[in-house]
Design an enzyme around this catalytic site. Structure first.
Site, PDB file in Angstrom:
ATOM      1  N   GLU A 150      -5.726  21.182   9.448  1.00 31.19           N
ATOM      2  CA  GLU A 150      -4.941  21.913   8.342  1.00 31.19           C
ATOM      3  C   GLU A 150      -5.689  21.513   7.153  1.00 31.19           C
ATOM      4  OE1 GLU A 150      -0.869  21.321   8.154  1.00 31.19           O
ATOM      5  OE2 GLU A 150      -0.432  22.026  10.139  1.00 31.19           O
ATOM      6  N   PRO A 151      -5.671  22.322   5.869  1.00 31.05           N
ATOM      7  CA  PRO A 151      -6.721  22.302   4.929  1.00 31.05           C
ATOM      8  C   PRO A 151      -6.222  20.706   4.061  1.00 31.05           C
ATOM      9  CG  PRO A 151      -5.686  24.398   4.951  1.00 31.05           C
ATOM     10  CD  PRO A 151      -5.220  23.664   6.095  1.00 31.05           C
ATOM     11  N   PHE A 207     -10.989  25.612   9.897  1.00 32.32           N
ATOM     12  CA  PHE A 207     -11.857  25.264  10.821  1.00 32.32           C
ATOM     13  C   PHE A 207     -11.511  25.456  12.066  1.00 32.32           C
ATOM     14  CE2 PHE A 207     -12.205  21.886   7.299  1.00 32.32           C
ATOM     15  CZ  PHE A 207     -12.962  22.733   6.388  1.00 32.32           C
ATOM     16  N   ILE A 208     -11.049  26.522  12.590  1.00 37.36           N
ATOM     17  CA  ILE A 208     -10.521  27.015  13.672  1.00 37.36           C
ATOM     18  C   ILE A 208     -11.533  27.975  14.508  1.00 37.36           C
ATOM     19  CG2 ILE A 208      -8.621  27.987  15.431  1.00 37.36           C
ATOM     20  CD1 ILE A 208      -8.183  25.533  13.252  1.00 37.36           C
ATOM     21  N   GLU A 210     -12.707  16.342  25.069  1.00 36.59           N
ATOM     22  CA  GLU A 210     -13.309  17.149  23.888  1.00 36.59           C
ATOM     23  C   GLU A 210     -14.474  16.339  23.372  1.00 36.59           C
ATOM     24  OE1 GLU A 210     -11.796  18.781  19.579  1.00 36.59           O
ATOM     25  OE2 GLU A 210     -10.640  18.294  21.129  1.00 36.59           O
ATOM     26  N   ARG A 262     -50.373  23.396  17.344  1.00 35.62           N
ATOM     27  CA  ARG A 262     -50.911  23.199  15.956  1.00 35.62           C
ATOM     28  C   ARG A 262     -52.104  22.330  15.669  1.00 35.62           C
ATOM     29  NH1 ARG A 262     -50.847  25.757  11.119  1.00 35.62           N
ATOM     30  NH2 ARG A 262     -50.172  24.001   9.192  1.00 35.62           N
ATOM     31  N   GLY A 273     -43.680  20.760   9.292  1.00 32.48           N
ATOM     32  CA  GLY A 273     -44.218  21.002   7.770  1.00 32.48           C
ATOM     33  C   GLY A 273     -43.165  21.942   7.181  1.00 32.48           C
TER      34      GLY A 273
END
Length: 400
Positions: free
Chosen positions: A129-130, A158-159, A243, A269, A340
């Site tokens: 929750e916020p 953030f779901i 999780e 490179r 770079g």
């Protein structure tokens, strides 16, 4: 340290999954990143292949395989050069649907779990929750029981899968006076009246949808109760080990992807008349990254052994998540440096990897929380129940 050797069947599964990813996922990653949306057809294709229900029973469309198949799935799905796609897949199978399998009623399993495993529905878990963040006990979203419904008011943030998903396993307070014992899990359908979802703009994970949810007098049927009223906190604590373990595997695979991508680059490179891979400083930096990844992988697989055995490995999964997510940031940083100025452009995938790994130290419990868990166990001698039923792994995280 890794007790169980992977079988030929495990290797065949890995190759099958890799072939699927090459054909169905990689060609679409750039489009999904640009559009900030994953085509839902990919979930149905993955469901048809059995990739969405690896550890789930056949009666719901699962494959009922051992956890090493899930370990392989997490490793390979996290090598797609899109943390957004990877996390969306992991949230469905390992961070939201397990609550249905372990705690939901049979009718709810048939109505929601079966279509999730077939790829016809997308699930999410709504806890944060916020104003509460990682402090789950301080959540404010409240569900009042009124006849045959709960009335839900509050908000979540953030779901992952919260904007395009179909339903949320939602943590709510059903008794404001009981602290953690007043937390309950409800399944809330995305189409319920009174729900508003706003898509959050992020510095990474572009392909995945991350949402802020608002609940305004949302009616939730009593039958959508997940498990027992007031037992939600225990269920959440039980789900955190899986999780955190999947997050550790995800983070390390992202780091390995960055390293392999960089190895290809330094072979081609040139600078000052020599290939980058011929400079000793570059060679030693690469060697150290290889060593760090291999050590971390060994520990991750040890934790997978514990998961397969049904061990409730609070300390071990916390260590795995802490080390892998912090290492991923370090690896991505060093790899980008070897590109770079090109590493700072969107023309090279290392820039996306650099963005996407950063949130690994925040999701599933921040690094600071992982450190506090470890400190409590080692300094304060807090112990956790380690005897978990094989059919209900990681159910409760409470001091014994």
């Amino acid at each position: 340290m890794h007790a169980t050797q992977l079988t030929e069947e495990h290797q065949v599964f890995r190759e099958t999954l890799r072939a699927f990813i090459r054909k169905e996922v990689l060609p679409n990653i750039n489009t999904w990143e640009e559009q900030e949306q994953i085509n839902r057809d990919i979930w149905k294709k993955m469901g048809a292949m059995g990739f969405m229900g690896i550890n789930y029973p056949p009666e719901y469309g699962g494959a009922d395989l051992d956890f090493y198949y899930s370990m392989i799935f997490c490793e390979e799905i996290s090598k797609c050069f899109s943390g957004g796609f990877s996390i969306a897949a992991l949230v469905i199978q390992y961070m939201s649907a397990p609550y249905l399998l372990k705690h939901a009623s049979e009718p709810i399993k048939q109505k929601y779990l079966t279509p999730v495993l077939s790829g016809d529905m997308v699930s999410a878990v709504a806890i944060t929750e916020p104003g509460a963040g990682s402090d789950i006990q301080n959540m404010k979203t409240y569900a009042e029981r009124c006849g045959d419904h709960f009335i839900v008011n509050g908000s979540k943030t953030f779901i992952t899968n919260g904007y395009y998903g179909d339903f949320f396993i939602t943590a709510v307070k059903t008794d404001k006076q009981k602290g953690s014992r007043g937390i309950t899990l409800l399944l809330i359908d995305k189409n319920a009246k009174g729900i508003r979802a706003n898509k959050i703009r992020k510095m990474g994970w572009y392909a995945s949808d991350t949402a802020e949810l608002a609940f305004d007098q949302v009616k939730v049927p009593i039958e959508n109760l997940i498990g027992l009223e007031g037992e939600g906190f225990k269920y959440l604590m039980g789900g955190l080990q899986l999780e955190r373990l999947t997050t550790a595997i995800y983070s390390l695979s992202m780091a390995d992807s960055a390293l392999q991508y960089t190895l290809d680059y330094i072979q081609q490179r040139e600078a000052f008349g020599h290939r980058l891979q011929d400079f000793q400083v570059v060679r030693h930096r690469i060697a150290q990254m290889v060593a760090d990844i291999e050590v971390c992988r060994a520990y991750n697989r040890y934790c997978c052994d514990l998961q397969q055995q049904g061990t409730y490995a609070v300390k071990e999964c916390s260590i795995a998540k802490l080390q892998a997510s912090e290492l991923a940031i370090k690896i991505a940083h060093q790899c980008l440096q070897l590109f770079g100025g090109y590493g700072f452009t969107e023309d090279y995938k290392i820039a996306r990897l650099y963005r996407d790994v950063r949130v690994g130290t925040i999701i599933a419990g921040t690094s600071e929380i992982m450190l506090e868990i470890i400190a409590k166990m080692e300094i304060d001698r807090i112990e956790y129940d380690s005897k978990i039923n094989a059919q209900n792994k990681g159910k409760i995280e409470s001091p014994s």
